[in-house]
Design an enzyme around this catalytic site. Structure first.
Site, PDB file in Angstrom:
ATOM      1  N   LYS A  38      37.945  10.503   1.442  1.00 24.13           N
ATOM      2  CA  LYS A  38      36.784  10.780   0.578  1.00 24.13           C
ATOM      3  C   LYS A  38      35.518  10.976   1.422  1.00 24.13           C
ATOM      4  O   LYS A  38      35.490  10.620   2.610  1.00 24.13           O
ATOM      5  CB  LYS A  38      36.594   9.606  -0.390  1.00 24.13           C
ATOM      6  CG  LYS A  38      36.252   8.296   0.318  1.00 24.13           C
ATOM      7  CD  LYS A  38      36.364   7.101  -0.617  1.00 24.13           C
ATOM      8  CE  LYS A  38      35.986   5.807   0.128  1.00 24.13           C
ATOM      9  NZ  LYS A  38      36.253   4.611  -0.686  1.00 24.13           N
ATOM     10  N   ARG A 136      33.988  -3.611 -10.455  1.00 23.61           N
ATOM     11  CA  ARG A 136      33.534  -2.229 -10.288  1.00 23.61           C
ATOM     12  C   ARG A 136      34.402  -1.418 -11.239  1.00 23.61           C
ATOM     13  O   ARG A 136      34.461  -1.721 -12.423  1.00 23.61           O
ATOM     14  CB  ARG A 136      33.667  -1.853  -8.799  1.00 23.61           C
ATOM     15  CG  ARG A 136      32.790  -0.717  -8.371  1.00 23.61           C
ATOM     16  CD  ARG A 136      32.849  -0.474  -6.858  1.00 23.61           C
ATOM     17  NE  ARG A 136      34.176  -0.031  -6.402  1.00 23.61           N
ATOM     18  CZ  ARG A 136      34.454   0.288  -5.137  1.00 23.61           C
ATOM     19  NH1 ARG A 136      33.515   0.219  -4.204  1.00 23.61           N
ATOM     20  NH2 ARG A 136      35.659   0.686  -4.787  1.00 23.61           N
ATOM     21  N   HIS A 168      41.477  -3.184  -6.203  1.00 28.23           N
ATOM     22  CA  HIS A 168      40.705  -3.080  -4.960  1.00 28.23           C
ATOM     23  C   HIS A 168      40.032  -4.418  -4.672  1.00 28.23           C
ATOM     24  O   HIS A 168      39.442  -5.026  -5.567  1.00 28.23           O
ATOM     25  CB  HIS A 168      39.655  -1.972  -5.107  1.00 28.23           C
ATOM     26  CG  HIS A 168      39.036  -1.558  -3.805  1.00 28.23           C
ATOM     27  ND1 HIS A 168      39.743  -0.950  -2.801  1.00 28.23           N
ATOM     28  CD2 HIS A 168      37.759  -1.663  -3.357  1.00 28.23           C
ATOM     29  CE1 HIS A 168      38.934  -0.686  -1.784  1.00 28.23           C
ATOM     30  NE2 HIS A 168      37.716  -1.108  -2.083  1.00 28.23           N
ATOM     31  N   ARG A 224      45.912   1.517   1.581  1.00 31.30           N
ATOM     32  CA  ARG A 224      44.913   2.598   1.529  1.00 31.30           C
ATOM     33  C   ARG A 224      43.917   2.413   2.671  1.00 31.30           C
ATOM     34  O   ARG A 224      42.959   1.649   2.550  1.00 31.30           O
ATOM     35  CB  ARG A 224      44.159   2.568   0.188  1.00 31.30           C
ATOM     36  CG  ARG A 224      45.050   2.618  -1.056  1.00 31.30           C
ATOM     37  CD  ARG A 224      44.224   2.736  -2.329  1.00 31.30           C
ATOM     38  NE  ARG A 224      43.239   1.689  -2.468  1.00 31.30           N
ATOM     39  CZ  ARG A 224      43.432   0.539  -3.113  1.00 31.30           C
ATOM     40  NH1 ARG A 224      44.594   0.296  -3.710  1.00 31.30           N
ATOM     41  NH2 ARG A 224      42.481  -0.367  -3.173  1.00 31.30           N
ATOM     42  N   TYR A 268       5.322   7.366  15.818  1.00 33.03           N
ATOM     43  CA  TYR A 268       4.413   7.064  14.713  1.00 33.03           C
ATOM     44  C   TYR A 268       4.072   5.583  14.633  1.00 33.03           C
ATOM     45  O   TYR A 268       4.962   4.730  14.701  1.00 33.03           O
ATOM     46  CB  TYR A 268       5.050   7.474  13.392  1.00 33.03           C
ATOM     47  CG  TYR A 268       5.189   8.956  13.191  1.00 33.03           C
ATOM     48  CD1 TYR A 268       4.069   9.798  13.246  1.00 33.03           C
ATOM     49  CD2 TYR A 268       6.428   9.520  12.932  1.00 33.03           C
ATOM     50  CE1 TYR A 268       4.200  11.162  13.045  1.00 33.03           C
ATOM     51  CE2 TYR A 268       6.571  10.882  12.725  1.00 33.03           C
ATOM     52  CZ  TYR A 268       5.448  11.702  12.787  1.00 33.03           C
ATOM     53  OH  TYR A 268       5.584  13.047  12.578  1.00 33.03           O
ATOM     54  N   CYS A 315      11.991   9.339  14.066  1.00 37.83           N
ATOM     55  CA  CYS A 315      11.322  10.337  13.228  1.00 37.83           C
ATOM     56  C   CYS A 315      12.371  11.169  12.487  1.00 37.83           C
ATOM     57  O   CYS A 315      13.565  10.950  12.625  1.00 37.83           O
ATOM     58  CB  CYS A 315      10.445  11.243  14.078  1.00 37.83           C
ATOM     59  SG  CYS A 315       9.311  10.353  15.165  1.00 37.83           S
ATOM     60  N   MET A 316      11.918  12.172  11.737  1.00 39.83           N
ATOM     61  CA  MET A 316      12.870  12.995  10.986  1.00 39.83           C
ATOM     62  C   MET A 316      13.796  13.782  11.906  1.00 39.83           C
ATOM     63  O   MET A 316      14.996  13.913  11.642  1.00 39.83           O
ATOM     64  CB  MET A 316      12.110  13.962  10.067  1.00 39.83           C
ATOM     65  CG  MET A 316      13.023  14.741   9.134  1.00 39.83           C
ATOM     66  SD  MET A 316      12.150  15.879   8.057  1.00 39.83           S
ATOM     67  CE  MET A 316      11.311  14.771   6.946  1.00 39.83           C
ATOM     68  N   ASP A 317      13.237  14.294  13.008  1.00 35.84           N
ATOM     69  CA  ASP A 317      13.998  15.210  13.868  1.00 35.84           C
ATOM     70  C   ASP A 317      14.207  14.688  15.276  1.00 35.84           C
ATOM     71  O   ASP A 317      14.868  15.343  16.070  1.00 35.84           O
ATOM     72  CB  ASP A 317      13.250  16.540  14.012  1.00 35.84           C
ATOM     73  CG  ASP A 317      12.629  16.982  12.721  1.00 35.84           C
ATOM     74  OD1 ASP A 317      13.384  17.095  11.749  1.00 35.84           O
ATOM     75  OD2 ASP A 317      11.396  17.171  12.679  1.00 35.84           O
TER      76      ASP A 317
END
Ligand SMILES: *Cc1c(COP(=O)(O)O)cnc(C)c1O
Length: 381
Positions: A38, A136, A168, A224, A268, A315-317
């Site tokens: 999955k 669940r 599970h 599993r 930052y 940071c983002m990148d």
């Protein structure tokens, strides 16, 4: 995807490691194997992982959604596939027509399967899930007798074959947690009720990776295995060394190296300030590529055989590492996480630094800016 000879950032998945892990787990467990693929094979590439798992003898594949199961069929997989998560109104017809084993948690889901069988004219392969304590998905124990009665009636009427009954575990990664014994006992009671209703499933199954490795009594007919198939530890601190090999290496290319003076604030908010003159390396990946921002000032990466700490905020990148006076060439390989054999961190190391589990590290790393390559090396056990 990248115009460069060396990608900016890359996931390299070793299918030989994956096959080695699947075989090792099957041998250790002595039960039939379902490799769980999955969420795009936990970020490793669902179709490639599925093929490798089949090659290594996995008789079942497990996915969450019908769409994932159909993607396996579209890629040519013809073996047993179980899916277990639908919402009302989902298209069971395609799954049933494709010979996918579907799971019902409730009478409402049985009714959906029944309608799909009527439309397609094809009997379903149906599994029933009992909630033994995870709270669940799955039938409550109170609703279970009615579910097995209805499932048996539908089987007698030729609408489906009940191929499996399963549950599970909540705490298999904590083998001493009493929930393990209690869930297993509830499961055995639920199996007895199903048998009394006349059901004779091909497979009864309970175990995820942790239970498969640590709890022989929970193996039943089928295990599993997700995370352990990818070579990661399902129960850190408890798992014996089986010689599993992490299949994913996440790497990047060092973009820049620079000198900074003592007192320089980094990234930052200047959450790290150099207490001495040092050299910094710019690594061109960030939270946009799945590096947890919580690794700011916490994790390390491997460069030329040494672990280099992340300084300041992710940071983002991009992120910045401390090279401590060394000057590797820009263009040098950066191992973010991988097998651990080269002295670089593992996904487990990153997980501990980020306060999460290795599942989240590998499943989230990647995306549209990250190249994913599958390789097939020899595993040296
Ligand atoms: C994800 C999942 C698994 C695999 O769990 P691991 O801990 O990765 O082995 C097994 N069964 C079900 C129902 C799951 O959702």
């Amino acid at each position: 995807m990248s115009p460069l000879p060396v990608p900016r950032a890359e996931v390299v998945v070793d299918l030989a490691a994956l096959r080695h892990n699947v075989r090792t787990l099957a041998e250790h467990c002595g039960a039939a194997m379902m490799t769980v693929v999955k969420a795009d094979g936990y970020g490793h590439g669902m179709v490639e992982v599925a093929r490798a798992a089949r090659d290594a003898g996995s008789s079942w594949l497990g996915v969450a959604t019908i769409d994932e199961a159909l993607a396996l069929r579209a890629a040519g997989d013809t073996g047993r596939v179980l899916c277990w998560l639908t919402v009302p109104g989902e298209d069971h017809d395609a799954a049933i027509a494709a010979g996918v084993d579907v799971t019902a948690y409730s009478l409402a889901e049985l009714a959906e399967v029944e309608a799909a069988v009527a439309r397609t004219g094809t009997p379903a392969r149906l599994q029933l899930k009992i909630d033994t304590g995870l709270s669940r998905g799955g039938s409550t124990y109170a609703d279970w007798p009615a579910l097995v009665e209805a499932a048996r009636a539908g089987e007698v009427a030729g609408r489906w074959r009940v191929t499996g009954i399963w549950t599970h575990p909540a705490s298999a990664d904590e083998p001493d947690d009493p929930a393990n014994d209690s869930q297993e006992q509830v499961f055995r009671d639920a199996l007895d009720l199903a048998a009394a209703a006349g059901l004779e499933p091909e497979v009864r199954h309970f175990a995820n990776s942790a239970a498969a490795i640590l709890r022989p009594s929970a193996r039943f007919d089928l295990v599993r295995c997700g995370i352990a198939s990818y070579g990661l530890d399902p129960a850190p601190g408890h798992t014996p060394d089986l010689g599993l090999v992490p299949a994913m290496t996440a790497r990047a290319t060092l973009a820049m190296v620079k000198d900074v003076a003592a007192g320089s604030g980094v990234s930052y908010g200047h959450t790290w300030v150099a207490d001495r003159p040092t050299t910094l390396g710019l690594v061109p990946v960030g939270y946009g590529d799945g590096v947890p921002r919580s690794l700011s000032n916490h994790a390390s990466v491997g460069i030329a055989g040494k672990q280099r700490p992340v300084r300041g905020r992710v940071c983002m990148d991009q992120l910045v590492v401390d090279l401590d006076g060394d000057r590797p060439e820009p263009g040098t390989d950066v191992v973010l996480f991988g097998t651990g054999r080269d002295g670089a961190p593992t996904a487990q190391d990153w997980a501990e630094a980020a306060g999460t589990i290795s599942y989240e590290i590998v499943t989230r790393f990647g995306g549209s800016r990250v190249t994913r390559t599958h390789v097939d090396t020899e595993v040296r056990a």
